[in-house]
Design a protein around this motif. Sequence first.
Motif, PDB file in Angstrom:
ATOM      1  N   ASN A   2       0.825  -1.205   0.000  1.00 41.20           N
ATOM      2  CA  ASN A   2       0.000   0.000   0.000  1.00 41.20           C
ATOM      3  C   ASN A   2       0.850   1.240   0.000  1.00 41.20           C
ATOM      4  O   ASN A   2       1.991   1.235   0.446  1.00 41.20           O
ATOM      5  N   ILE A   3       0.228   2.315  -0.477  1.00 41.33           N
ATOM      6  CA  ILE A   3       0.854   3.627  -0.410  1.00 41.33           C
ATOM      7  C   ILE A   3      -0.215   4.624   0.008  1.00 41.33           C
ATOM      8  O   ILE A   3      -1.371   4.516  -0.399  1.00 41.33           O
ATOM      9  N   SER A   4       0.190   5.552   0.857  1.00 39.43           N
ATOM     10  CA  SER A   4      -0.684   6.639   1.273  1.00 39.43           C
ATOM     11  C   SER A   4      -0.105   7.917   0.682  1.00 39.43           C
ATOM     12  O   SER A   4       1.095   8.172   0.805  1.00 39.43           O
ATOM     13  N   ILE A   5      -0.969   8.711   0.027  1.00 39.10           N
ATOM     14  CA  ILE A   5      -0.524   9.950  -0.604  1.00 39.10           C
ATOM     15  C   ILE A   5      -1.378  11.089  -0.075  1.00 39.10           C
ATOM     16  O   ILE A   5      -2.591  11.105  -0.267  1.00 39.10           O
ATOM     17  N   LEU A  30       0.926   6.815  -7.567  1.00 37.30           N
ATOM     18  CA  LEU A  30       1.746   7.985  -7.265  1.00 37.30           C
ATOM     19  C   LEU A  30       1.869   8.867  -8.506  1.00 37.30           C
ATOM     20  O   LEU A  30       1.691  10.083  -8.435  1.00 37.30           O
ATOM     21  N   ARG A  31       2.168   8.262  -9.634  1.00 42.10           N
ATOM     22  CA  ARG A  31       2.310   9.012 -10.888  1.00 42.10           C
ATOM     23  C   ARG A  31       1.012   9.755 -11.215  1.00 42.10           C
ATOM     24  O   ARG A  31       1.024  10.945 -11.530  1.00 42.10           O
ATOM     25  N   GLU A  32      -0.103   9.048 -11.127  1.00 44.19           N
ATOM     26  CA  GLU A  32      -1.412   9.623 -11.447  1.00 44.19           C
ATOM     27  C   GLU A  32      -1.753  10.810 -10.538  1.00 44.19           C
ATOM     28  O   GLU A  32      -2.314  11.805 -10.979  1.00 44.19           O
ATOM     29  N   LEU A  60      11.725   4.911  -8.512  1.00 44.44           N
ATOM     30  CA  LEU A  60      12.732   5.853  -8.992  1.00 44.44           C
ATOM     31  C   LEU A  60      12.327   6.422 -10.344  1.00 44.44           C
ATOM     32  O   LEU A  60      12.504   7.611 -10.606  1.00 44.44           O
ATOM     33  N   GLY A  61      11.762   5.574 -11.186  1.00 44.32           N
ATOM     34  CA  GLY A  61      11.307   6.019 -12.496  1.00 44.32           C
ATOM     35  C   GLY A  61      10.235   7.098 -12.398  1.00 44.32           C
ATOM     36  O   GLY A  61      10.217   8.043 -13.190  1.00 44.32           O
ATOM     37  N   VAL A  62       9.351   6.973 -11.424  1.00 44.56           N
ATOM     38  CA  VAL A  62       8.314   7.991 -11.222  1.00 44.56           C
ATOM     39  C   VAL A  62       8.970   9.323 -10.857  1.00 44.56           C
ATOM     40  O   VAL A  62       8.604  10.375 -11.396  1.00 44.56           O
ATOM     41  N   PHE A  63       9.955   9.295  -9.977  1.00 46.05           N
ATOM     42  CA  PHE A  63      10.619  10.535  -9.565  1.00 46.05           C
ATOM     43  C   PHE A  63      11.385  11.171 -10.719  1.00 46.05           C
ATOM     44  O   PHE A  63      11.412  12.395 -10.849  1.00 46.05           O
TER      45      PHE A  63
END
Length: 109
Positions: A2-5, A30-32, A60-63
Amino acid sequence: MNISIDVQEQEKQTTIKLAGEIDAYTAPKLRETAFPYTEKEEADIVIDLSGVTYMDSTGLGVFVGLFKSLNANNGTMKLIGLSDRLKRLFDITGLADIMNINSGSEGGV
């Protein structure tokens, strides 16, 4: 996995606080969420990674993508709150040399 944004906008600065894992399953979310903020002219984005427990190459690719989008729009990005493990990941890949990174939770927002 999971990720919380959590996104907070204050005047000209957008702070994105992340918690959890950034991997092949969570990176698209995250990207979206983050990309629309990078497309604004002269955006100032601070990304707080203090709650991130794991990140792989997909993260890393997203960043890298966020960084490129911001540069194209004369924006800036600062990464704060990196654990020693995350800081090492950015160092090994050479991204620490081109991105504004402040390790530790006091990062100086």
